[in-house]
Structure formats: C-alpha cells, structure tokens
Design a protein around this motif. Structure first.
Motif, PDB file in Angstrom:
ATOM      1  N   UNK A 198     -63.413  18.794  38.484  1.00 29.08           N
ATOM      2  CA  UNK A 198     -63.038  19.809  37.501  1.00 29.08           C
ATOM      3  C   UNK A 198     -61.669  20.413  37.632  1.00 29.08           C
ATOM      4  N   UNK A 199     -60.895  20.083  38.661  1.00 28.91           N
ATOM      5  CA  UNK A 199     -59.558  20.658  38.835  1.00 28.91           C
ATOM      6  C   UNK A 199     -58.509  19.555  38.746  1.00 28.91           C
ATOM      7  N   UNK A 200     -57.470  19.792  37.955  1.00 26.80           N
ATOM      8  CA  UNK A 200     -56.514  18.739  37.617  1.00 26.80           C
ATOM      9  C   UNK A 200     -55.840  18.129  38.844  1.00 26.80           C
ATOM     10  N   UNK A 201     -55.305  18.974  39.725  1.00 23.14           N
ATOM     11  CA  UNK A 201     -54.596  18.447  40.896  1.00 23.14           C
ATOM     12  C   UNK A 201     -55.524  17.628  41.775  1.00 23.14           C
ATOM     13  N   UNK A 202     -56.776  18.041  41.878  1.00 25.29           N
ATOM     14  CA  UNK A 202     -57.725  17.348  42.741  1.00 25.29           C
ATOM     15  C   UNK A 202     -58.177  16.025  42.144  1.00 25.29           C
ATOM     16  N   UNK A 203     -58.343  15.973  40.810  1.00 32.32           N
ATOM     17  CA  UNK A 203     -58.655  14.689  40.180  1.00 32.32           C
ATOM     18  C   UNK A 203     -57.481  13.734  40.333  1.00 32.32           C
ATOM     19  N   UNK A 204     -56.262  14.239  40.200  1.00 34.72           N
ATOM     20  CA  UNK A 204     -55.071  13.409  40.404  1.00 34.72           C
ATOM     21  C   UNK A 204     -55.106  12.781  41.805  1.00 34.72           C
ATOM     22  N   UNK A 205     -55.360  13.616  42.819  1.00 37.16           N
ATOM     23  CA  UNK A 205     -55.399  13.113  44.178  1.00 37.16           C
ATOM     24  C   UNK A 205     -56.542  12.138  44.403  1.00 37.16           C
ATOM     25  N   UNK A 206     -57.724  12.448  43.851  1.00 35.36           N
ATOM     26  CA  UNK A 206     -58.895  11.589  44.032  1.00 35.36           C
ATOM     27  C   UNK A 206     -58.699  10.237  43.357  1.00 35.36           C
ATOM     28  N   UNK A 207     -58.137  10.241  42.148  1.00 39.62           N
ATOM     29  CA  UNK A 207     -57.944   8.991  41.421  1.00 39.62           C
ATOM     30  C   UNK A 207     -56.984   8.056  42.164  1.00 39.62           C
ATOM     31  N   UNK A 208     -56.027   8.623  42.905  1.00 41.74           N
ATOM     32  CA  UNK A 208     -55.075   7.810  43.663  1.00 41.74           C
ATOM     33  C   UNK A 208     -55.641   7.332  44.990  1.00 41.74           C
ATOM     34  N   UNK A 209     -56.407   8.191  45.667  1.00 44.29           N
ATOM     35  CA  UNK A 209     -56.868   7.849  47.010  1.00 44.29           C
ATOM     36  C   UNK A 209     -58.247   7.193  47.027  1.00 44.29           C
ATOM     37  N   UNK A 210     -59.074   7.471  46.024  1.00 45.60           N
ATOM     38  CA  UNK A 210     -60.434   6.929  45.986  1.00 45.60           C
ATOM     39  C   UNK A 210     -60.681   6.080  44.750  1.00 45.60           C
ATOM     40  N   UNK A 211     -59.639   5.801  43.994  1.00 46.44           N
ATOM     41  CA  UNK A 211     -59.800   5.036  42.771  1.00 46.44           C
ATOM     42  C   UNK A 211     -58.686   4.027  42.585  1.00 46.44           C
ATOM     43  N   UNK A 212     -58.663   3.374  41.436  1.00 47.42           N
ATOM     44  CA  UNK A 212     -57.716   2.280  41.188  1.00 47.42           C
ATOM     45  C   UNK A 212     -56.432   2.706  40.488  1.00 47.42           C
ATOM     46  N   UNK A 213     -56.092   3.992  40.542  1.00 49.91           N
ATOM     47  CA  UNK A 213     -54.927   4.482  39.820  1.00 49.91           C
ATOM     48  C   UNK A 213     -53.695   4.568  40.719  1.00 49.91           C
ATOM     49  N   UNK A 214     -52.535   4.418  40.102  1.00 49.06           N
ATOM     50  CA  UNK A 214     -51.259   4.538  40.806  1.00 49.06           C
ATOM     51  C   UNK A 214     -50.276   5.293  39.925  1.00 49.06           C
ATOM     52  N   UNK A 215     -49.252   5.853  40.531  1.00 46.52           N
ATOM     53  CA  UNK A 215     -48.225   6.540  39.754  1.00 46.52           C
ATOM     54  C   UNK A 215     -47.530   5.558  38.823  1.00 46.52           C
ATOM     55  N   UNK A 216     -47.361   5.967  37.577  1.00 43.68           N
ATOM     56  CA  UNK A 216     -46.708   5.108  36.590  1.00 43.68           C
ATOM     57  C   UNK A 216     -45.289   4.817  37.037  1.00 43.68           C
ATOM     58  N   UNK A 217     -44.964   3.559  37.227  1.00 39.94           N
ATOM     59  CA  UNK A 217     -43.674   3.178  37.779  1.00 39.94           C
ATOM     60  C   UNK A 217     -42.651   2.818  36.726  1.00 39.94           C
ATOM     61  N   UNK A 218     -41.453   2.495  37.177  1.00 40.72           N
ATOM     62  CA  UNK A 218     -40.392   2.058  36.274  1.00 40.72           C
ATOM     63  C   UNK A 218     -40.832   0.794  35.541  1.00 40.72           C
ATOM     64  N   UNK A 219     -40.407   0.691  34.308  1.00 36.19           N
ATOM     65  CA  UNK A 219     -40.712  -0.437  33.432  1.00 36.19           C
ATOM     66  C   UNK A 219     -42.201  -0.496  33.071  1.00 36.19           C
ATOM     67  N   UNK A 220     -42.930   0.592  33.373  1.00 37.59           N
ATOM     68  CA  UNK A 220     -44.312   0.716  32.923  1.00 37.59           C
ATOM     69  C   UNK A 220     -44.367   1.783  31.834  1.00 37.59           C
ATOM     70  N   UNK A 221     -45.414   1.733  31.027  1.00 41.44           N
ATOM     71  CA  UNK A 221     -45.613   2.777  30.028  1.00 41.44           C
ATOM     72  C   UNK A 221     -47.101   3.024  29.878  1.00 41.44           C
ATOM     73  N   UNK A 222     -47.445   4.225  29.468  1.00 40.47           N
ATOM     74  CA  UNK A 222     -48.848   4.640  29.435  1.00 40.47           C
ATOM     75  C   UNK A 222     -49.642   3.832  28.422  1.00 40.47           C
ATOM     76  N   UNK A 223     -50.832   3.406  28.827  1.00 39.24           N
ATOM     77  CA  UNK A 223     -51.729   2.647  27.977  1.00 39.24           C
ATOM     78  C   UNK A 223     -53.124   3.254  28.028  1.00 39.24           C
ATOM     79  N   UNK A 224     -54.006   2.728  27.195  1.00 38.17           N
ATOM     80  CA  UNK A 224     -55.387   3.240  27.133  1.00 38.17           C
ATOM     81  C   UNK A 224     -56.030   3.237  28.518  1.00 38.17           C
ATOM     82  N   UNK A 225     -56.711   4.330  28.828  1.00 40.86           N
ATOM     83  CA  UNK A 225     -57.382   4.462  30.106  1.00 40.86           C
ATOM     84  C   UNK A 225     -56.546   5.133  31.173  1.00 40.86           C
ATOM     85  N   UNK A 226     -55.244   5.322  30.915  1.00 36.09           N
ATOM     86  CA  UNK A 226     -54.390   6.022  31.865  1.00 36.09           C
ATOM     87  C   UNK A 226     -54.638   7.535  31.778  1.00 36.09           C
TER      88      UNK A 226
END
Length: 436
Positions: free
Chosen positions: A331-359
């Motif tokens: 329920x807290x934005x900063x904590x979901x951000x951290x959880x999605x990176x450390x316990x999930x398949x998400x990564x910081x959007x890098x150069x030459x990438x752009x946001x797509x569905x599911x991001x």
C-alpha cells in the motif's frame, strides 16, 4: 432558490447551471476559436435562469447569450476564465503541440453539496468526470476530480459560474519506513514520455480495449463471490514474484478505473474500489498491487505489515494492537517500488527504453513544490499511443490509477495537470520500472 445564508439550495437548479457551464468547457477542448487571449464563448457568457420549475426544465435553461457574446466581441476585453477553464485551454494547446490533439470530450456531473453564503453566492461541490479521445485512437480516456464551484446570482435572477477550482491530488498517508538496501534511481521524465529517443521509439499501438473485452477475468476477485476467493499466502523466504501476465494486469486496471463501473451501494463517489480489498482512502498503490495480483503475483505474509519481504492486502500491524492493514509493500508507493525491484521482475527504465503496458510509474511530488525523498504516487501503464511532433514520431504511455480516478489517460496529461495544481513537474523526481 433564496439568498439567505444557510438557506436550502435547490439542487435541481444548481445541477442545471453547472451542466450548462461544463458543456461549454467540454467544447473548449476542440474549439479553435477559443484561446486564452480571445474567446467570445468564455464561461462568463453562460447564464441560467432560476425561474419556476417549468422554465428550469425547458430547453432554453443554460446557454450563451448572443447579446453578451456580441458585446464581448466588440469590446476588445480579454475573456474571463475560471481556474478550471483556463487549465483546459492550456492543456489542450500543450497536447496539440505534443502531437496528441484531443478530438472529443464529454463530462458527467454529480453535485454532492450546495450551500448559500451570506453574500448570496452559492458554493457547490461536484464530482466531474470527463471522457476524451485522442487523434488517431478510438480508445477513450477518463478522469474525474472534485470541483468547488462558486455560483453568483444577479438582480435579474440569473445564475453564472464565476469560479471553479479543482481539488489537489491527495497525498499518500500510509505510515511506512523507506525501504533499505534499495537503489532509488530517478528517470528523466522525457524518457518516460517517450520523447528522449523520439524518431527511434516505435511500437505497434495495440492496447487492451477500454472494456477489457479480450481479457479473461478468471483471476479477478471482483468477478467471483468474495467467500470463494481463497488465496494461500506464500511462506518461502526466497520466493520471488513472477513476471505478471500483462494483459490480465492491464485489463484489471482498465476495468476498475472506468466511469461506468457499477457503483458500490450506498453510492459514495467514483473512487470506489474493489470491495474484496481494503480501501485506504488514497488508493493509488493499493490499486497497482491489485492489478499485479490480477496479473499473477502471489500474496506473501511476513512477520508484520512492515516486513519488506511480505506482500499482502491484510496483515497484522503489530505496532498498533495487531490491527489488520495492507503491508507497506502493498500500500505504500516507495515500498512497492523497492519490492518490485528486489522481489520481482522489474528494473529501472534504462536509456533507449520507453514505458509499455504493465510497467509502473512513480513520482516524488512533495506538496512543498520540491521532492523530499519520499515517493508519493503510483501509476500503472495500461496502454501506449503514437504521437507526432517536431521532435518526430514516437510512442508515449497511457496510465490508469486511483485517487484521483484516471482511466487510460496519457502520461503527458498527468505531467501537465501536476503543473496546473501548483506543483512544479521539473521539481519532482520521476521513477519508472519496466519488466525484464
């Protein structure tokens, strides 16, 4: 309607006045003859009579006075706009320059309160939702906001809306510590918008339909009896969340941000959330987590609600008498951000990438008009759309969220309305997570 302070206000009259006013504002989205410097059809030309009930229901109730327009046109005076009206014109012009002109707009109005003031003016609270379409796309967007309008009554018994202020976006209030051992890497907003690599940023635009007709909702609790929803929490301490099924995740976000969603009784507002989940009041991150669960993420219980490895809508808050609340990762934005990176398949959007569905897109937009190191808000990317501007042709994201309700609107509009609400977008920090 009478002028005594505290007197009863006829909501039928008020609704007709506000409807006439909002119909005009809707026309501004596509009216090239109305600008900030010249507009004979500004809202100050709208009037509505407070005559008897018969005249209130008549087709002439609310409209623009031709004499008023002609007088204004010949006077050389600058038009007078309400705050919300001026915002529409600025956003409209920016979206056209950005390469995504708005081609239609239609609003629905729900007046929730009206009070007569001592000065004879009426203060009105209304939930106004607007459905718009963009050039090159038939998929509608929708956004709703709480408005405070001021109505004035003149000696001829004619009403007009003289001010219209949109309530600011509420701040997330869940108490949670910023997660440790997580790199918080902000992303240039042009990267999220898609213009950082304009010209080389091409993607077939094929978002899920606004009604989610192509999606299967078998995993969505909203389409089952609540008693039949059995979710076994994961106990494995080394468990990592899978890559979500993007189509199901997006379909959920689109479904629960729609304007025509059947309201939960008793009707409270257009911010109703899926009743199988807690309502936190500010539900942006709660909503994103629901979409992730619809996409296949599994609930995980931990020591308590602040366990950084847990992810669950119902957890014990041991610091407050074991009350049941969502985990901070849910329920807290900063904590979901951290959880999605450390316990999930998400990564910081890098150069030459752009946001797509599911991001996922996050922002630190502290109300003091500068970032304060705490992420305040979460959005789900539910579509993309092609835009053409002097920078080239590029793909830009559309997002859906809760609090306030947004359905498949362009991220550019989020950015613009943030500026219109008094926050400076360039003083914010933006974060975006893409799927690996």
């Amino acid at each position: 309607m009478v002028s005594a302070a505290g007197a009863e206000v006829d909501l039928d009259v008020v609704t007709k006045v506000v409807t006439a006013y909002q119909d005009l504002l809707d026309s501004h989205w596509t009216d090239s003859n109305c600008s900030l410097s010249s507009c004979v059809n500004a809202s100050s030309s709208v009037f509505a009579s407070s005559g008897d009930k018969k005249s209130q229901r008549g087709s002439s109730f609310g409209g623009s006075s031709k004499d008023n327009r002609d007088e204004r046109k010949n006077s050389g005076e600058n038009p007078k706009f309400t705050q919300a009206e001026a915002t529409i014109l600025r956003v409209r012009d920016d979206m056209k320059e950005f390469g995504l002109p708005i081609v239609s707009a239609k609003s629905t109005i729900s007046v929730t309160d009206a009070k007569m003031n001592a000065d004879g003016k009426v203060t009105v609270s209304a939930d106004i939702g607007t459905t718009k379409t963009y050039q090159g796309s038939d998929d509608p967007s929708y956004m709703s906001d709480i408005h405070t309008l001021t109505l004035s009554l003149n000696k001829e018994n004619v009403f007009a809306v003289i001010e219209d202020v949109v309530a600011p976006m509420p701040q997330e209030e869940i108490l949670a510590d910023k997660p440790e051992n997580v790199d918080f890497n902000d992303v240039p907003v042009d990267r999220i918008l898609g213009v950082e690599s304009a010209g080389n940023n091409q993607l077939a635009v094929n978002p899920v339909g606004a009604n989610g007709d192509t999606a299967k909702f078998s995993l969505l609790p909203s389409h089952q009896d609540q008693s039949s929803v059995v979710v076994k929490p994961v106990l494995d301490p080394f468990f990592r969340q899978p890559k979500p099924d993007v189509e199901k995740m997006v379909a959920y976000a689109l479904h629960w941000s729609r304007e025509d969603l059947p309201r939960i009784e008793p009707v409270k507002s257009k911010e109703d959330v899926n009743p199988n989940y807690p309502n936190q009041g500010t539900n942006c991150t709660n909503f994103a987590s629901q979409a992730l669960e619809a996409g296949g993420w599994k609930r995980k219980l931990g020591v308590d609600s602040r366990d950084s490895d847990a992810w669950h809508p119902f957890s014990k808050d041991r610091a407050h008498d074991n009350r049941i609340i969502p985990t901070s990762t849910w329920g807290a934005a900063a904590n979901l951000y951290g959880y999605a990176k450390t316990n999930g398949p998400y990564h910081d959007l890098g150069e030459k990438e752009f946001a797509q569905k599911g991001d996922l897109i996050f922002v630190d937009w502290d109300p003091n008009n500068k970032f304060d190191g705490k992420i305040d808000h979460t959005m789900v990317v539910t579509g993309t759309i092609s835009a053409s501007s002097p920078k080239g042709r590029f793909t830009t994201p559309r997002i859906s969220q809760k609090t306030r309700n947004r359905h498949n609107i362009t991220f550019r509009e989020v950015f613009l309305h943030m500026g219109e609400s008094g926050k400076e977008p360039k003083n914010a920090r933006w974060y975006a997570l893409g799927l690996k």
